[in-house]
Write a protein that holds these residues in place. Structure first.
Motif, mmCIF file in Angstrom:
data_model
loop_
_atom_site.group_PDB
_atom_site.id
_atom_site.type_symbol
_atom_site.label_atom_id
_atom_site.label_comp_id
_atom_site.label_asym_id
_atom_site.label_seq_id
_atom_site.Cartn_x
_atom_site.Cartn_y
_atom_site.Cartn_z
ATOM 1 N N LEU A 1 2.137 1.964 -3.357
ATOM 2 C CA LEU A 1 1.036 2.351 -4.359
ATOM 3 C C LEU A 1 0.858 3.871 -4.025
ATOM 4 O O LEU A 1 0.418 4.605 -4.839
ATOM 5 N N GLU A 2 0.727 4.113 -2.575
ATOM 6 C CA GLU A 2 0.619 5.386 -2.344
ATOM 7 C C GLU A 2 1.707 6.583 -2.787
ATOM 8 O O GLU A 2 1.673 7.498 -3.163
ATOM 9 N N LYS A 3 3.080 5.809 -3.294
ATOM 10 C CA LYS A 3 4.153 6.762 -3.806
ATOM 11 C C LYS A 3 4.004 6.713 -5.192
ATOM 12 O O LYS A 3 4.879 7.368 -5.751
ATOM 13 N N ASN B 1 -5.628 -3.200 -8.340
ATOM 14 C CA ASN B 1 -5.644 -1.850 -8.170
ATOM 15 C C ASN B 1 -4.615 -1.000 -9.369
ATOM 16 O O ASN B 1 -3.999 -0.183 -9.001
ATOM 17 N N ASN C 1 3.638 1.384 -9.873
ATOM 18 C CA ASN C 1 2.685 0.357 -10.250
ATOM 19 C C ASN C 1 3.291 -0.894 -10.594
ATOM 20 O O ASN C 1 2.782 -1.740 -11.472
ATOM 21 N N LYS D 1 0.977 -1.152 0.151
ATOM 22 C CA LYS D 1 -0.055 0.183 -0.114
ATOM 23 C C LYS D 1 0.735 1.345 0.006
ATOM 24 O O LYS D 1 0.363 2.141 -0.734
ATOM 25 N N LEU D 2 1.987 1.231 0.518
ATOM 26 C CA LEU D 2 2.858 2.434 0.557
ATOM 27 C C LEU D 2 3.479 2.442 -0.664
ATOM 28 O O LEU D 2 3.640 3.656 -1.003
#
Length: 212
Positions: free
Chosen positions: A83-85, A116, A88, A80-81
């Motif tokens: 993806l947040e940054k 996602n 992909n 999740k980190l």
């Protein structure tokens, strides 16, 4: 940020393959993955987890600590980190072998990434796993795994995966349905030709063996 890669390291089975980092790649150590990185001499941009499996006493002062009782695994927090940054493309080491429940959890993590809009690959020492959701996974002729008779297996993680096409392998199908209750796609083989696996709706897990 498509050309840059988020690397996640866990405490599972290690790979003997060399890992080459670029300056813009993101490296995350999830709990005991810090030991993995330390042993192979690579940097970590983030070190996080509940640290119930790490052996090192030399954790960085800015490591991110989480309670042991939480909803997400350490590896999921790392994903999740990433993806947040804005990453992909994910390559995950130390996420297979060891505890079977952790292995299954990390395959589900791949599904989360593919659902996602990201691509994630789990690497063990001798094999790799990737999932594809509503899309196509291609293997070029120049890939080291794409050699004649090297095994590649395909499994449906969805109850039903529709319009599945497998081309360029020893056994080919077109527009078929695959279900998660029957191992229809086990033990296919690369042929050295350009190959692809497509699913119109659903999630497939693709496992292939790595050349030694």
């Amino acid at each position: 940020m498509e050309s840059h890669i988020c690397y996640i390291f866990g405490a599972g089975e290690r790979s003997g393959h060399l890992i080459h980092l670029e300056s813009d790649d993101l490296v995350i150590a999830a709990d005991g993955g810090f030991d993995y990185l330390t042993d192979i001499g690579l940097r970590a941009d983030y070190v996080l987890g509940d640290f119930d499996s790490v052996l090192s006493w030399d954790l960085p002062s800015d490591c991110i600590r989480y309670p042991r009782e939480k909803d997400d695994t350490d590896m999921m927090i790392a994903a999740k980190l990433g993806l947040e940054k804005g990453y992909n493309v994910f390559r995950i080491y130390g996420g297979l072998g060891g505890r079977l429940d952790h292995t299954l959890a990390n395959i589900q993590l791949l599904t989360y990434l593919s659902q996602n809009g990201a691509t994630g690959t789990l690497y063990a020492d001798s094999y790799a796993i990737r999932t594809v959701t509503n899309g196509t996974l291609s293997f070029g002729k120049d890939l080291p795994e794409n050699i004649s008779e090297n095994i590649c297996s395909v499994f449906s993680l969805s109850d039903i995966s529709t319009n599945v096409t497998i081309q360029g392998f020893k056994y080919e199908i077109e527009g078929q349905i695959m279900k998660n209750g029957y191992p229809y796609g086990v033990s296919n083989e690369f042929t050295g030709k350009k190959a692809f696996i497509h699913v119109e709706k659903g999630t497939l897990a693709v496992l292939w063996y790595l050349p030694s």
